[in-house]
Write a protein that holds these residues in place. Sequence first.
Motif, short mmCIF file in Angstrom:
data_model
loop_
_atom_site.label_atom_id
_atom_site.label_comp_id
_atom_site.label_asym_id
_atom_site.label_seq_id
_atom_site.Cartn_x
_atom_site.Cartn_y
_atom_site.Cartn_z
N LYS A 172 -20.62 -8.78 18.46
CA LYS A 172 -20.30 -10.20 19.15
C LYS A 172 -18.79 -10.41 19.89
CE LYS A 172 -20.38 -13.99 16.14
NZ LYS A 172 -21.05 -14.85 15.22
N PHE A 173 -17.95 -9.75 19.00
CA PHE A 173 -16.72 -10.06 19.88
C PHE A 173 -15.97 -8.90 20.38
CE2 PHE A 173 -16.82 -12.95 15.95
CZ PHE A 173 -16.57 -14.01 16.66
N ASP A 189 -13.74 -2.13 16.05
CA ASP A 189 -14.29 -2.42 17.40
C ASP A 189 -12.96 -2.54 18.37
OD1 ASP A 189 -13.04 -5.13 17.38
OD2 ASP A 189 -14.46 -5.50 16.03
N GLY A 242 -10.07 -8.96 19.25
CA GLY A 242 -8.99 -8.88 18.10
C GLY A 242 -8.82 -10.49 17.66
N ILE A 243 -8.00 -10.48 16.61
CA ILE A 243 -7.88 -11.84 15.90
C ILE A 243 -6.18 -12.02 15.73
CG2 ILE A 243 -7.97 -13.11 13.73
CD1 ILE A 243 -10.74 -10.94 13.28
N GLU A 290 -13.96 -20.89 8.24
CA GLU A 290 -13.05 -20.62 9.13
C GLU A 290 -13.46 -19.82 10.36
OE1 GLU A 290 -9.73 -21.49 9.28
OE2 GLU A 290 -9.84 -22.75 7.97
N GLN A 291 -13.03 -20.19 11.39
CA GLN A 291 -13.28 -19.42 12.62
C GLN A 291 -12.01 -19.45 13.31
OE1 GLN A 291 -16.47 -21.47 14.40
NE2 GLN A 291 -17.83 -19.94 13.84
N GLU A 292 -11.72 -18.30 14.33
CA GLU A 292 -10.57 -18.13 14.93
C GLU A 292 -10.20 -19.49 15.60
OE1 GLU A 292 -9.83 -14.66 17.36
OE2 GLU A 292 -7.78 -15.33 17.38
N THR A 325 -14.18 -20.49 19.78
CA THR A 325 -14.92 -19.28 19.28
C THR A 325 -16.29 -19.62 19.09
OG1 THR A 325 -13.06 -18.66 18.09
CG2 THR A 325 -15.02 -17.35 17.68
N LEU A 343 -17.79 -14.00 6.99
CA LEU A 343 -16.73 -13.05 6.49
C LEU A 343 -16.33 -13.42 5.09
CD1 LEU A 343 -13.95 -12.37 9.18
CD2 LEU A 343 -15.81 -10.96 8.01
P1 ADP Z 1 -19.02 -16.43 12.01
O1 ADP Z 1 -20.17 -16.58 11.38
O2 ADP Z 1 -18.57 -17.59 12.60
O3 ADP Z 1 -18.84 -15.37 12.79
P2 ADP Z 1 -17.46 -14.98 10.08
O4 ADP Z 1 -16.84 -15.50 8.86
O5 ADP Z 1 -18.22 -13.76 10.39
O6 ADP Z 1 -18.28 -16.30 10.96
O7 ADP Z 1 -16.17 -14.81 11.34
C1 ADP Z 1 -15.13 -16.00 10.95
C2 ADP Z 1 -14.02 -15.59 12.49
O8 ADP Z 1 -13.60 -14.48 12.25
C3 ADP Z 1 -15.03 -15.52 13.54
O9 ADP Z 1 -15.49 -16.84 14.11
C4 ADP Z 1 -14.13 -15.08 14.70
O10 ADP Z 1 -13.26 -15.82 15.17
C5 ADP Z 1 -13.47 -14.07 13.62
N1 ADP Z 1 -13.69 -12.58 13.53
C6 ADP Z 1 -14.44 -12.04 12.89
N2 ADP Z 1 -14.76 -10.74 13.23
C7 ADP Z 1 -14.09 -10.70 14.34
C8 ADP Z 1 -14.06 -9.47 15.14
N3 ADP Z 1 -14.60 -8.28 14.82
N4 ADP Z 1 -13.33 -9.70 16.14
C9 ADP Z 1 -12.60 -10.70 16.59
N5 ADP Z 1 -12.82 -11.89 15.78
C10 ADP Z 1 -13.49 -11.81 14.69
#
Ligand code: ADP
Length: 915
Positions: free
Chosen positions: A547-548, A576, A580-581, A594-596, A600, A611
């Motif tokens: 996705k990212f 990947d 990035g985060i 929590e999302q970034e 997002t 996560l």
């Molecule tokens: P969601 O279902 O929103 O993806 P997650 O808990 O899986 O929830 O992820 C939380 C947040 O972490 C995502 O919304 C994104 O902002 C960030 N994130 C997770 N994995 C990645 C990744 N591989 N690359 C970039 N950002 C990520």
Amino acid sequence: MSTIPENPSSPPNSGMAVEIDPKPRFWGERSYSKAFATSLPLLIITLLIRWQFRETLGERGLYSTFLPAVIIAAHFGGVWPGLTLTLLGVLGTNLMLSSHILKLDPKATADSLALLMFVGTGIVISVLSESVHRTYQRNLILERRRQAQLAIQQTEERFTHLMRHSSDMIGIVAPDGRILYVTPSVKRILGYQPEERIGQNIQDDPIVHPDDRAATLAFFKLISERPGISVNAEFRLRHANGNWRDIEAVGQILLDESGALIINCRDVTDRKQAERTIHENEQRWGSLTKMLPQLIWTANADGTVDYYSPQFMKFTGKTSEELYQEGWENLIPEEDYSAVISQWKACVASSENFNLEFRIRGADGISHWFKVQAVPVRDYDGTVIRWLGSCTDISELKQAEADLLAAKDNAETANQAKDEFLANVSHEIRTPMNAILGMTNLLLDSSLDEYQHDLMQTVKSAGDNLLTIINDLLDYSKMDAGKLELELTPFSPGQTVQEVVNMLQPRIETRNLKLICEIGESVPETVLGDASRLRQVLMNLLTNGIKFTPSGEVKVSVELSDRNEEQIALTFHVQDTGIGIAPERQHSIFEAFEQEDTSTTRKYGGTGLGLTIASRLVRAMQGEIQLQSTPGKGSTFSFTAVFRPPESSEQITSVDSSDVPDAQEQSRALKILIAEDNEFNVKLLEQLLKQQTHSYQVATDGEQALRLLQLEQFDLLLLDIHMPLKDGFEVARELRSREAETQAESRLPVIALTARSTPQIREQCLAAGMDDLVTKPMQPEELWQAIRRVCPAPTDSSHPPSLIDCQMVRATCGENVELLQVLIESFLENVPAQLIELREVHSRGDLAALREAAHKIASALRTFSATAGQLALKTEEAALAEDSDECDSCVAQLVDCCERLWPQVKTLSLELLVN
Ligand code: ADP
């Protein structure tokens, strides 16, 4: 206490009384018995001798016979007995003389003279004897007096020594109060030299404490007024260093003419201090026991209570006497009595702390809960000398505990209700989702124009997303309630990773993205653990990665990090090259929701739960997810999960594609009974089963299902768990018991259909006699795999496995029979010939021609059979790779497959296709 000297006027160190005989004891010294005993034998002996010589001596000689006796008597008996005996002798002699004269003795005169001499001698001897005796007596008295003096002197010396070294301070005080003498111990006790004290008047002594002056005067007065009687007093004297010393004094007037007083002073400061400390402690203890809310008590070493605090008495409404008489034991309710007493006795016997909760009856008649504790108090050698105990009222605590237990019960009931609710919601949501997604899949597989296909594709991905969210929410609430349980079944970790990659492969096909999978060589083939939860974690991480990551690659790898007899630790990395985060967000993204950032969500969607769930699942597998990420460069999620090594007897029973026979072997037409009450699900199943040329019947409740099973023969039962009249478990149980009763030859395979897929449900299903379980919303592939697992292909060829891809054929010709016919005819006309050509070029070894021939036949074969089409493509690839061995094998497989396909295509009719 010192003895008062006999003579107070003598130096203060004069001695103690010596006993002296007050009068000389003459009679004691010279006794009659001695005189008699000595004179009598002498008299007899003299008489005997004189008698022998009476002729010679004549009778006159007899006079002197008495002489020795008289002398001895005078000597021993003293002057009076001497004189008395002499006179008696004279008297006797005269009597004898008279008789002699009467006999006319011519020598009378001489005899008279002799007699006179005799008397005179007797008197002289008596007087001399008396004089000697008196001298002797005087010397004796002098000697005795000397000895007495010596004794007195020794006594005085001893006394002086005693006084000097007495720990007490002894003083001799003149009748006017002046100190005449004081022992050197005054230096030790008060810090003064004796000389400093001698001459001070005790009636006005500056070192007496001002508050004790009156007492000191009274003491002095009392001693003076009561000769011979000891008087006691206590007062304080100032030490030379300024401190006050407590003095205990005993005084007495000396019984001599001087009238002096002797006073013995003892320093009792330390004792007084100790007494004061004890008193203070007692006061403190008293106030403490009064102040403390606890009931305090003490007991003797044998456990008999000897003190009850005022609180104890207040609580029980009894006086201490009543408590001592009746005993605290009487206040314990009968139910607790024996346990309390036996434990108290055991503690007393073993000197161990007592700690027990029991009830004590109060003055209000109500038994209150107390926490009763007692500790033994030991003396220096460890012997228990008493017990200190306290009773803390814990009635409120007990009530709170009971309330808490009740609340816990309520909470558990509520939690159960919540679980039920969740299960129901899960079921209620998944059931329509099943229908929506299933139908969408079917629609997507049907002949749609491009626009309709796009619309349906949107519906499908929205449905998929919705299902992910629902699953995440249900998982999250399950974990939140601590209900997460991991399964322990054998599975292949490498295969699980590969499966996830395979499932995600379609998602990247249209994107400029590579999905890479690396499985370390040392990764064990089989481990014990929860494959589906591991899959869920990997799915989440990989989905996020895809996705990212707009472009580049997403790589998943697994390697063995540790292995011993009990554990296998595997480390997974999902890497990947995506967006990035940001560092400040790297920690919080593992927190729920929590999302970034909010953008997002708008751009990529998601709930922010993925996560959180993944990290909790990894934690349940004894690991921790780590993140390394650089914004703009990509992220790496790593985690180590711990599994158990499989027992040698354990086989992989979970979904394992290597165990599942391939489609060719499986696709025999089955007669299936669908036991499902939800009409959408029924429709979906009908559509799916039709695709696979299976025939079916439907029962909409448990009883109907059992009836149909009795009436007809089926190859498989698809059994919904939630059904009216009889649920799936009951149906399965009844079916199995019927089979056992009738000793049925074959066992009907049963697949459970359920929206709840927990390890418990799986266990319950298997226990009820079901063979496998498919979770709703149903993924067609999962259903097919389950069917393949429970209905293996027959070993005989009575039902040759269908190679026809009905879905594809239908997609091409819809319900147009003519078109189907044309297709069949054209296929049978052209494709076998193409196969002959292919075999021919292969036999020639012309790989270029083979590649072309394979390519040509592949698209024709795919019209009817995906399997055959796939084999043709494989042949093309082998030819392209110029791998002649692979070409040989592929051509052989392709020829074999086509030979089985021709008859199936020949007999294909639309009816067969639809049913
Ligand atoms: P969601 O279902 O929103 O993806 P997650 O808990 O899986 O929830 O992820 C939380 C947040 O972490 C995502 O919304 C994104 O902002 C960030 N994130 C997770 N994995 C990645 C990744 N591989 N690359 C970039 N950002 C990520």
